[in-house]
Design an enzyme around this catalytic site. Structure first.
Site: not given
Length: 692
Positions: A471, A544, A546, A548
């Site tokens: 990403e 990541d 998280d 997102d």
């Protein structure tokens, strides 16, 4: 072993002994699959009654003590005496193999039970079985211990049991309400037969109940799971669908529709020679006329997957048979004829339609009902009655042909769209085949056609290579330093890729990120995907840790699930597991500090508690990784990329299906289910988890 072999070495298994000696012959296995098969045998007896118009409700209860109970409101098992055996109907059904009312005696026009071994096999493999029957204003009861009738001293399967000695007794235990009939069967599976880990699957039970409710309109099936504990945790589900197999086809379909759900139905007759038992005891071949009723619900969507479900007398035939062969033959004949008639408009040329071109995007539920169908084995997975093939083909040709020749505006527009889709599938198949014949795998020196942002690996050994889809460019920079360039390749994507759940194939291929992923993997997409051409042995999604990152991972999984599914089925798609925290444990003196990574808040709190009890200190603040770019190359290599210390999560097929289902709910075209989900889930929201 002995050289002597004479008649006294032969063993004759009487009655239900054969079932207990060789249970796999009757139920397939003695694990959870066999346990569920026993339950289906009991449920299907009640469903056969509902299929004949007797009873509209069946209850299945999974009790806390491991037993299961099936209740219906049908006619009830006969309680009068069967003249040949001198036993009550209840005892005959539960103790005699190949005994029942489904051998053409007029009790059932069409049924799933064919061999007369279902209830008796379940009884033989049960430590205890209790049956209650409501008939004629009375409630009759009988109990069995491993197939033997008798009386238990208490309610438990381990209670003292007294078998009947001279003659068995069907007890009258009470009065039934006026006009009420039905059967209640409760049994405890025998632990001597089934494996220790054998258990009833609630998910499989609900799936089968839903399927049955679709196939028998108006029948309600209720499932109660009381195994969890107290009354507040009882799980109950109810299934009833008045729309029948049309609703079933709509339930199975996931892609946007090209056609409405069409119903094709009709009847056909055939003759077959069957042995009929005469009063003298001889079996005489007799020619009888049979009627086969065909009912089909089908619709085409924009996707390329095919979902077919076939049933005979509501018994699923997952491996097909003559009815499914007839269905596909009818489709081929009708649609090929329509394409030939419209060849100039559709610009077909000399190319010929293949079966896969017609089945692409098809969702179909095929049901046939006929007396005494021929199956392969007790598990009834393949229909073998030869005459059914031609009957189904004729029904499809007649009904589908009428749909194509209809003058209604909706029918004309939908059939035109269908022909265009079928022809486009044919052209795509031919184009993919041509491309495949000329395509050669590019090596490192010939990779100029690959995306420039790909950081490829050096080895050409597919089994050793890994493609990391990372990403963002910031993570790419760190990952380049952390990777082993001999066998690890990197492909960065810019943020969130296209939502392919509701995008067309053209939009997907036109999206730069999706096209780059497909191009780099090198095996094509959709029906033309060829696993043998994949350039990498593992595809690892590294995003990541998280919200997102999870969203991006879900988008990528949806892309792989819809267009590169064989990679998932082969277990070659993985998700990287980067750490959330880095805890530096301080050591006294000159001893170097220890570094410990944790992967969840729970794991972190457990570690800190453990360190506190041991009297150890750690550096504050504890580093919390919100993105891959926050790690240096050594940390990323040690925790996430180096084969020696990393953790990977293999993406299984059920994971991908769940992701696609959730994504369809949250990001699909249908707004109402999403609104309902948000309202229902709002009460379960933990407000402290909101990062605001």
């Amino acid at each position: 072993m002995t050289a002597e072999y004479s008649a006294h070495h032969l063993q004759v298994l009487e009655g239900l002994e054969a079932v207990r000696k060789r249970p796999g012959m009757y139920i397939g296995s003695t694990d959870s699959r066999g346990l569920m098969h026993c339950l289906w045998e009991i449920i299907d007896n009640s469903v056969d009654e509902a299929l004949g118009g007797y009873g509209d409700r069946i209850e299945i209860v999974l009790h806390r003590d491991g037993s299961v109970e099936v209740r219906d409101r049908a006619r009830g098992i006969p309680v009068d005496v069967e003249p040949r055996t001198g036993l009550s109907g209840v005892e005959v059904v539960f103790t005699k193999l190949h005994a029942g009312g489904k051998f053409g005696g007029g009790s059932y026009a069409a049924s799933g039970g064919l061999h007369g071994v279902g209830a008796s096999v379940v009884n033989a493999l049960s430590e205890r079985l209790d049956v209650e029957v409501d008939r004629g204003g009375k409630t009759y009861a009988m109990s069995f211990h491993r197939g033997e009738p008798g009386v238990f001293a208490g309610p438990e399967p381990t209670s003292a049991f007294s078998p009947f000695e001279k003659s068995s007794e069907l007890r009258v235990t009470g009065r039934a309400p006026k006009g009420a009939t039905g059967t209640r069967i409760r049994y405890w599976a025998d632990q001597q037969i089934f494996t220790k880990d054998a258990a009833f699957s609630l998910e499989e039970l609900e799936q089968r109940a839903r399927q049955t409710a679709f196939l028998v309109p108006g029948l309600e099936l209720v499932i109660r799971d009381e195994r969890a504990g107290d009354d507040t945790e009882i799980n109950e589900a109810s299934f009833r669908y008045d729309g029948g197999i049309s609703e079933f086809a709509e339930y199975l379909a996931t892609d946007p529709a090209i056609t409405d759900t069409w119903r094709l139905s009709g009847d056909g007759t055939f003759t077959e020679t069957v042995p009929v038992l005469q009063e003298s005891g001889a079996m005489v071949p007799t020619e009888v006329e049979r009627t086969c009723h065909v009912d089909i619900a089908l619709r085409w969507g924009t996707g390329y997957e095919t979902k077919q479900r076939s049933f005979v007398n509501i018994i699923a035939t997952p491996k097909g048979g003559t009815h499914q062969a007839g269905f596909e033959a009818g489709l081929m004949k009708t649609i090929r004829a329509q394409v030939e008639q419209n060849a100039r408009r559709l610009k077909v040329g000399n190319d010929k339609l293949d079966k896969d071109d017609i089945l692409a995007g098809l969702t179909a539920v095929l049901t046939v009902r006929l007396p005494e169908p021929q199956f392969e084995g007790q598990t009834k997975e393949v229909l073998g009655t030869p005459a059914v093939r031609q009957i189904v083909t004729n029904v499809v040709n007649r009904e589908l042909g009428a749909r194509f020749s209809s003058t209604k505006r909706d029918d004309k527009s939908q059939t035109a769209l269908l022909l265009e889709k079928v022809v486009s599938e044919m052209k795509a198949r031919i184009s993919a085949r041509t491309h495949k014949e000329t395509q050669r795998r590019k090596n490192a020196l010939e990779s100029s056609s690959l995306p420039t942002k790909l950081a490829d690996c050096r080895t050409s050994d597919v089994n050793a290579t890994e493609l990391f889809i990372v990403e963002g460019d910031s993570a790419l920079g760190t990952a380049k330093l952390a990777r082993n360039s001999e066998y690890q390749a990197l492909l960065p994507i810019r943020g969130k890729i296209l939502n392919v759940q509701k995008a067309s194939i053209a939009d997907m291929l036109g999206n730069a990120e999706c096209a780059a992923i497909i191009q780099v993997i090198g095996a094509g997409s959709g029906r033309s995907f060829d696993l043998d051409l994949a350039r990498y042995g593992k595809v690892i999604l590294m995003s990541d840790a998280d919200v997102d990152g999870a969203h991006i991972r879900t988008l990528l999984l949806t892309l792989f699930f819809r267009y590169m599914r064989p990679l998932i089925e082969a277990g070659r798609v993985f998700a990287a597991v980067p750490p959330l925290h880095r805890v530096v444990v301080m050591n006294p003196g000159s001893k170097p500090n220890d570094v410990i990574y944790t992967y969840s808040e729970k794991e972190l709190h457990g570690l800190l508690s453990k360190l506190s009890k041991a009297g150890k200190r750690w550096q504050e603040p504890i580093q919390r990784y919100k993105g891959l770019g926050e790690m240096d190359a050594d940390q990323l290599a040690t925790t996430t990329m180096d084969r020696a210390g990393r953790t990977l999560r293999r993406v299984r097929m059920e994971d991908a299906e769940a992701a696609a289902s959730v994504f369809e709910l949250l990001m699909g075209n249908e707004v109402a289910p999403r609104k309902e989900f948000i309202i229902d889930a709002s009460a379960r929201l933990d407000r402290e988890r909101i990062d605001a």
